[in-house]
Motif scaffolding. Sequence first.
Motif, PDB file in Angstrom:
ATOM      1  N   UNK A  85       0.861  -1.184   0.000  1.00 50.19           N
ATOM      2  CA  UNK A  85       0.000   0.000   0.000  1.00 50.19           C
ATOM      3  C   UNK A  85       0.893   1.229   0.000  1.00 50.19           C
ATOM      4  N   UNK A  86       0.590   2.194  -0.877  1.00 50.48           N
ATOM      5  CA  UNK A  86       1.434   3.372  -0.984  1.00 50.48           C
ATOM      6  C   UNK A  86       0.657   4.666  -1.010  1.00 50.48           C
ATOM      7  N   UNK A  87       1.336   5.737  -0.610  1.00 52.02           N
ATOM      8  CA  UNK A  87       0.764   7.088  -0.639  1.00 52.02           C
ATOM      9  C   UNK A  87       1.776   8.015  -1.288  1.00 52.02           C
ATOM     10  N   UNK A  88       1.347   8.733  -2.332  1.00 52.85           N
ATOM     11  CA  UNK A  88       2.226   9.664  -3.028  1.00 52.85           C
ATOM     12  C   UNK A  88       2.207  11.015  -2.320  1.00 52.85           C
ATOM     13  N   UNK A  89       3.252  11.262  -1.543  1.00 50.93           N
ATOM     14  CA  UNK A  89       3.352  12.495  -0.767  1.00 50.93           C
ATOM     15  C   UNK A  89       3.446  13.693  -1.706  1.00 50.93           C
ATOM     16  N   UNK A  90       4.248  13.564  -2.757  1.00 52.22           N
ATOM     17  CA  UNK A  90       4.317  14.550  -3.841  1.00 52.22           C
ATOM     18  C   UNK A  90       4.248  13.765  -5.150  1.00 52.22           C
ATOM     19  N   UNK A  91       4.443  14.463  -6.279  1.00 50.38           N
ATOM     20  CA  UNK A  91       4.424  13.735  -7.547  1.00 50.38           C
ATOM     21  C   UNK A  91       5.710  12.949  -7.774  1.00 50.38           C
ATOM     22  N   UNK A  92       6.702  13.112  -6.889  1.00 50.59           N
ATOM     23  CA  UNK A  92       7.961  12.379  -7.018  1.00 50.59           C
ATOM     24  C   UNK A  92       8.221  11.428  -5.849  1.00 50.59           C
ATOM     25  N   UNK A  93       7.817  11.813  -4.644  1.00 45.52           N
ATOM     26  CA  UNK A  93       8.123  11.033  -3.442  1.00 45.52           C
ATOM     27  C   UNK A  93       6.897  10.259  -2.973  1.00 45.52           C
ATOM     28  N   UNK A  94       7.122   9.003  -2.588  1.00 47.84           N
ATOM     29  CA  UNK A  94       6.023   8.157  -2.121  1.00 47.84           C
ATOM     30  C   UNK A  94       6.476   7.311  -0.937  1.00 47.84           C
ATOM     31  N   UNK A  95       5.533   7.010  -0.051  1.00 46.16           N
ATOM     32  CA  UNK A  95       5.749   6.090   1.063  1.00 46.16           C
ATOM     33  C   UNK A  95       4.956   4.820   0.797  1.00 46.16           C
ATOM     34  N   UNK A  96       5.570   3.662   1.082  1.00 49.35           N
ATOM     35  CA  UNK A  96       4.880   2.392   0.873  1.00 49.35           C
ATOM     36  C   UNK A  96       5.126   1.447   2.041  1.00 49.35           C
ATOM     37  N   UNK A  97       4.121   0.659   2.339  1.00 49.75           N
ATOM     38  CA  UNK A  97       4.246  -0.433   3.292  1.00 49.75           C
ATOM     39  C   UNK A  97       3.997  -1.738   2.562  1.00 49.75           C
ATOM     40  N   UNK A  98       4.850  -2.745   2.795  1.00 48.74           N
ATOM     41  CA  UNK A  98       4.778  -3.999   2.038  1.00 48.74           C
ATOM     42  C   UNK A  98       4.824  -5.189   2.994  1.00 48.74           C
ATOM     43  N   UNK A  99       4.003  -6.197   2.702  1.00 44.18           N
ATOM     44  CA  UNK A  99       4.027  -7.455   3.451  1.00 44.18           C
ATOM     45  C   UNK A  99       4.151  -8.606   2.458  1.00 44.18           C
ATOM     46  N   UNK A 100       5.161  -9.475   2.657  1.00 46.34           N
ATOM     47  CA  UNK A 100       5.358 -10.649   1.811  1.00 46.34           C
ATOM     48  C   UNK A 100       5.433 -11.907   2.668  1.00 46.34           C
ATOM     49  N   UNK A 101       4.983 -13.017   2.099  1.00 45.87           N
ATOM     50  CA  UNK A 101       4.944 -14.288   2.825  1.00 45.87           C
ATOM     51  C   UNK A 101       5.566 -15.396   1.972  1.00 45.87           C
ATOM     52  N   UNK A 102       6.328 -16.282   2.641  1.00 47.51           N
ATOM     53  CA  UNK A 102       6.961 -17.413   1.966  1.00 47.51           C
ATOM     54  C   UNK A 102       6.880 -18.641   2.874  1.00 47.51           C
TER      55      UNK A 102
END
Length: 275
Positions: free
Chosen positions: A72-89
């Motif tokens: 899930x991500x949020x574009x703080x500006x048109x260049x910078x973004x924050x994302x949170x990621x969850x992966x499972x194996x």
Amino acid sequence: MTTSPTLARKLLPKLLLGSALLLSSGQAVSDGEGTLNLYLNGGYYWFDDQRLDGTPYFGFELEDRAGGGIGFGYNVTDRWALEGVYNYFSVNVQDTFEDVEVQNYHVDLLYQFAGRFCGNYDWQPYVVAGIGELRIDEDTYGYPFDWHRRQTMVNFGMGVKYRLHPRWQVRGDARGFQGVEESGLDAYVSMSIGYQWGEDPVAIYDRDGDGVYDDADECPQTPPGIDVDFRGCPIDTDGDGIPDYLDLCPNTPMGMAVNEDGCPREGYDPYEMSK
């Protein structure tokens, strides 16, 4: 079939170098400020041979394995973004019949490039870095034999997005995960598909930079620096269907049939017609 951690460490720099070459080849339209992204990813993970140090399987290695997750991500500006990621194996311990669960979750900061890339504006390269945890769990035998191990992981990488639709995009990502407590470098290469919502993804863009937003631009692939009319299309002063920047005879009389150079089909002098 298992790929050695040494091979993973050899592959990762090549993948990152390839991404760097892509970044230097051109640019793309950036995601709009304030937009949100939700995406699903799948890929292949290479584990370092030290990843089980500090666990009951000390001295053993994890088999490299395919897996995936959600971001899930949020574009703080048109260049910078924050994302949170969850992966499972679900991963086998080499040379045993035991499986462990591996969860990789992290928060990342992305820098997204903008402009023209690969001849159009649908590609969007990016670089990324973040921090999170890798958690290894075993619950085969039940309490009190269950155990888990958490390791802090710093990640870094590069990737590129491709816009399939104003709100849908796919991305390719090459990432390295450096362990902090147990050291060792893991690698993860993935493909994702994502959906974006928030601002109107068409109206806010001017992909060709001609001053006419995409929702009103009838010529959205105009080359950089070309003068355009109110429709966003290159100026065609003599109305012969050949824009001025390609027209060798920009003053052709109205209604005269022209060739691909914008000049009368027979008996013309390009120098005279351009006066």
